[in-house]
Write an enzyme that holds these catalytic residues in place. Structure first.
Site, mmCIF file in Angstrom:
data_model
loop_
_atom_site.group_PDB
_atom_site.id
_atom_site.type_symbol
_atom_site.label_atom_id
_atom_site.label_comp_id
_atom_site.label_asym_id
_atom_site.label_seq_id
_atom_site.Cartn_x
_atom_site.Cartn_y
_atom_site.Cartn_z
ATOM 1 N N THR A 44 -3.644 -5.875 -0.213
ATOM 2 C CA THR A 44 -2.740 -6.911 0.299
ATOM 3 C C THR A 44 -1.291 -6.455 0.208
ATOM 4 O O THR A 44 -0.489 -6.704 1.122
ATOM 5 C CB THR A 44 -2.926 -8.219 -0.495
ATOM 6 O OG1 THR A 44 -4.279 -8.651 -0.366
ATOM 7 C CG2 THR A 44 -1.997 -9.307 0.017
ATOM 8 N N HIS A 47 -0.538 -4.199 3.042
ATOM 9 C CA HIS A 47 -0.282 -4.960 4.278
ATOM 10 C C HIS A 47 1.172 -5.441 4.316
ATOM 11 O O HIS A 47 1.841 -5.355 5.348
ATOM 12 C CB HIS A 47 -1.217 -6.172 4.354
ATOM 13 C CG HIS A 47 -2.640 -5.833 4.657
ATOM 14 N ND1 HIS A 47 -3.038 -5.221 5.826
ATOM 15 C CD2 HIS A 47 -3.784 -6.022 3.944
ATOM 16 C CE1 HIS A 47 -4.337 -5.053 5.829
ATOM 17 N NE2 HIS A 47 -4.819 -5.528 4.683
#
Length: 346
Positions: A44, A47
């Site tokens: 995450t 990202h």
């Protein structure tokens, strides 16, 4: 506590991040202040760092990101009773509302008002982090901080693998990012008869082998469905843990699972995926599960037990350590897929 600290800040709506000097967070009566000893980089975080379509629609710079960590409690609010100053802790990263139907029925991990540390709030890529005391998990003092920092993502692996029975069964792990690699170790510890790991990255397949995979398959070089057919006498695997999010790999997962088997999906495809529902789900009579986060705190107890008993050893997949100042080296390795888990040390 007053003063300044170092923090990795997602400073703009674009690629990258900056090491900045920011204020040490102030706590309220129900919070604690934690000195971060180790913080690991999650997919995450990658990202957010690379600023993809998902992060552009979700996060709001500037803010400190990061959500996996271990540290020591240095200050606590007057209402806090579950930890003391000096305790070693990690944290459940989902901040829940305690009021929605899911929370009121004990399903905190799917709270409809969840906020995620380091995504929706300031995170732990810093020297200090402030968190609600109800999110804390106490660690044994003998547990190394780097190992303690990856319990949160290990919880994702545990939740995915143990969402059904795996003892004596054949388990396919599709996608050998760090959570997939940990899922291999969890499946093996839970008694799977075979653990077949699939990826396109030989480096990470080697880590999966070290974590206990009985067979590793580079899907660029071998046909995953043919390999499964040969290993299972044509029946297919009992359990598929989908960690890749790739449409082709996900389709292969549904085709390789045996009739009456289970497909548990942790991955987050960035686009809709076309699945043959009639032939690969309905006529097979399989169970399909969406997996989000960790059960609070059932999964944490399982993680702690697996680590304490040494049934799962995370050392092989913690491959790199950097000071906080060298965070860009860690993100470069993650983007290149040339690492397992990368740990930063403030």
């Amino acid at each position: 506590m007053e003063g300044k600290m170092k923090a990795i800040v997602k400073h703009h709506r674009g690629v990258g991040a900056e090491l900045q000097t920011v204020d040490i967070p102030q706590i309220n009566d129900n919070e604690v202040l934690i000195q971060v000893k180790a913080t690991s980089i999650c997919g995450t975080d990658v990202h957010i760092y690379s600023w993809d379509e998902w992060s552009a629609s979700r996060v709001k710079p500037p803010y400190t990101f990061g959500h996996e960590f271990a540290g020591v409690v240095v200050e606590k609010g007057k209402n806090v009773t579950n930890v003391e100053i000096g305790d070693h802790v990690s944290a459940e990263t989902h901040i829940v509302c305690n009021e929605c139907p899911q929370c009121l029925t004990g399903q905190f991990h799917i709270c409809e008002n969840t906020k995620i540390i380091g995504v929706d709030t300031n995170g732990c890529f810093a020297e200090y982090v402030a968190l609600p005391s109800q999110n804390l998990w106490k660690n044994p003092e003998e547990m190394p901080f780097d190992v303690a920092s990856v319990q949160e993502p290990m919880g994702n692996a545990v939740h995915t693998v143990l969402a059904g029975d795996v003892a004596g069964k054949t388990v396919a792990i599709i996608g050998c990012g760090p959570i997939g690699i940990m899922a291999v170790g969890v499946a093996k510890a839970a008694g799977a008869s075979q653990v077949i790991a699939f990826d396109l990255n030989d480096y990470r397949l080697d880590l999966a082998k070290q974590m206990g995979a009985t067979t590793v398959v580079n899907s660029k070089n071998e046909d995953p469905l043919q390999v499964v057919k040969e290993l299972t006498e044509g029946h297919g695997v009992d359990v598929v843990c989908e960690m890749s999010g790739h449409p082709v790999a996900m389709n292969q997962g549904f085709k390789m699972v045996t009739n009456g088997g289970r497909v548990s999906i942790l991955s987050l495809p960035v686009r809709p995926v076309e699945i043959d529902v009639t032939n690969d789900i309905v006529f097979k009579g399989i169970t399909v599960q969406g997996i989000t986060g960790r059960k609070m705190f059932e999964t944490w107890r399982q993680v702690s037990g697996l680590l304490k008993s040494k049934q799962v050893d995370l050392e092989p997949m913690i491959t790199h350590h950097f000071p906080l100042e060298d965070f860009e080296k860690g993100f470069d390795l993650m983007l290149a897929g040339k690492c397992g888990k990368v740990v930063l040390h403030p």
